[in-house]
Design an enzyme around this catalytic site. Structure first.
Site, PDB file in Angstrom:
ATOM      1  N   GLU A  53       0.826  -1.210   0.000  1.00 49.48           N
ATOM      2  CA  GLU A  53       0.000   0.000   0.000  1.00 49.48           C
ATOM      3  C   GLU A  53       0.863   1.264   0.000  1.00 49.48           C
ATOM      4  OE1 GLU A  53      -2.137  -2.945   2.832  1.00 49.48           O
ATOM      5  OE2 GLU A  53      -0.127  -2.621   2.028  1.00 49.48           O
ATOM      6  N   ARG A 190      13.741 -23.775  -5.242  1.00 52.61           N
ATOM      7  CA  ARG A 190      14.507 -23.546  -4.003  1.00 52.61           C
ATOM      8  C   ARG A 190      14.537 -22.058  -3.646  1.00 52.61           C
ATOM      9  NH1 ARG A 190      19.936 -27.376  -4.606  1.00 52.61           N
ATOM     10  NH2 ARG A 190      18.864 -29.401  -4.518  1.00 52.61           N
ATOM     11  N   ASP A 206      25.009 -38.233  -1.445  1.00 56.89           N
ATOM     12  CA  ASP A 206      25.059 -37.226  -2.506  1.00 56.89           C
ATOM     13  C   ASP A 206      25.972 -36.047  -2.175  1.00 56.89           C
ATOM     14  OD1 ASP A 206      23.200 -38.840  -3.664  1.00 56.89           O
ATOM     15  OD2 ASP A 206      21.525 -37.430  -3.552  1.00 56.89           O
ATOM     16  N   THR A 294      12.650 -40.592   4.388  1.00 56.10           N
ATOM     17  CA  THR A 294      12.262 -39.261   4.877  1.00 56.10           C
ATOM     18  C   THR A 294      10.950 -38.820   4.246  1.00 56.10           C
ATOM     19  OG1 THR A 294      14.592 -38.686   5.121  1.00 56.10           O
ATOM     20  CG2 THR A 294      13.011 -36.869   5.147  1.00 56.10           C
TER      21      THR A 294
END
Length: 347
Positions: A53, A190, A206, A294
């Site tokens: 605003e 991401r 990884d 997970t």
């Protein structure tokens, strides 16, 4: 009403420019209209900066027109002092006679007080124009305030025959299932979310950085499960390069800058404990990138809002099977030869 929808749609369009940069604040867009012409517009760009605003009012060249104008805003104007003054006061001071609001703010500090303040000042207020669209715009913010947890996005890539990893691998790096364009899209995602979470085995196998490399924007807060402190100190996730939260079984570690350890009970259901802790950290959204155990933990606890699944061209024949999910609604699209399936956990 048709005119109101047109200008509220523009508010939503403007607000989306703030995706990934306004946390912990919501995305908000605002448009000021006089005689069916837009004379000012703005959006909330980042936390601590001017609200939508304020930016809209500041963009109006002839301020005298404000006293005959209508201000449209996708979310109820705030009525409290935070890092910036209340937007309600700005509207009242500028004597803007009409306010059209998309949806009520779920934040307990606002939650109808802004609307009440405007009405008490004699302003004509309309609420609920494109309400569903405005709620969807701030699904992260609404989930955080209404359900006291982050908005949860599950993400994985699986082979044509339903595996997320082959049975054998030679190096500590990801086995790519999706194509480079899909991977770039993941980096864009991401940049839009506040945090990203992986399990212990994914972190070890990884050695991911979990940052934004193939896109521009903020890297998310990194979250990793490490029950027995198995992740090597030399791995990227413990390099303190980005803010990282590690969930572990016992408090043997010392918190450092950009590296926080949180103790949870791994003998119990860990998903509710994790989301409760992330709520305390003021994290409004998280992408969970696996691995299978997970992901399945959050699915089984019914603590997820979206699942974004890439189906690549690989055929592994054996390995780690993908998580099993029962979605309410499904969307599909193709990124070259990758199929992207988006599941939602609501109708």
């Amino acid at each position: 009403m048709k005119t109101d929808k047109k200008y509220l749609a523009r508010c939503i369009q403007l607000a989306q420019n703030g995706l990934g940069t306004t946390y912990p604040n919501p995305m908000v867009g605002s448009v000021i209209v006089y005689e069916d012409q837009i004379i000012g517009e703005g959006w909330h760009k980042k936390a601590g900066g001017p609200h939508a605003e304020v930016n809209a009012v500041n963009s109006v060249k002839d301020k005298s027109l404000l006293q005959k104008a209508t201000i449209y805003v996708s979310l109820e104007p705030c009525s409290h002092f935070g890092k910036t003054p209340p937007c309600c006061d700005l509207i009242i001071q500028n004597k803007i006679p009409n306010v059209v609001i998309g949806t009520v703010d779920p934040n307990e500090q606002v939650a109808g007080r802004g609307i009440k303040k405007l009405i008490e000042a004699g302003i004509n207020v309309r609420v609920g124009v494109l309400e569903n669209e405005c709620n969807e715009l701030n699904k992260r913010f609404f989930t955080f305030h209404q359900q006291k947890r982050p908005y949860i996005i599950l993400k994985w890539a699986e082979s044509q025959d339903g595996f997320i990893a082959p049975s054998e691998r030679n190096e500590q790096k990801p086995v790519w299932i999706s194509n480079p364009y899909s991977r770039q899209l993941v980096h864009k995602w991401r940049s839009e979310e506040q945090a990203i979470l992986v399990g212990t085995q994914t972190a070890i196998d990884d050695n991911p950085k979990l940052d934004v490399r193939d896109w521009t924007g903020n890297s998310p807060v990194r979250i990793v499960l490490d029950r027995n402190n198995r992740i090597p100190k030399t791995h990227h996730l413990l390099d303190k390069h980005l803010k990282t939260i590690v969930f572990c079984q016992s408090n043997k570690n010392t918190n450092e800058e950009n590296l926080t350890f949180e103790v949870i009970d791994f003998e119990q259901n860990i998903a509710p404990q994790i989301v409760s802790t992330l709520f305390q950290h003021q994290i409004q959204s998280v992408i969970i990138e696996g691995g299978r155990q997970t992901l399945q933990t959050f699915i089984d606890a019914n603590l997820w809002d979206e699942a974004r699944i890439f189906k690549g061209q690989n055929i592994f024949k054996n390995g780690t099977k993908a998580a099993v999910i029962k979605p309410k609604t499904t969307q599909k699209q193709f990124i070259l030869d990758d199929e992207l399936i988006i599941f939602k956990n609501h109708d």
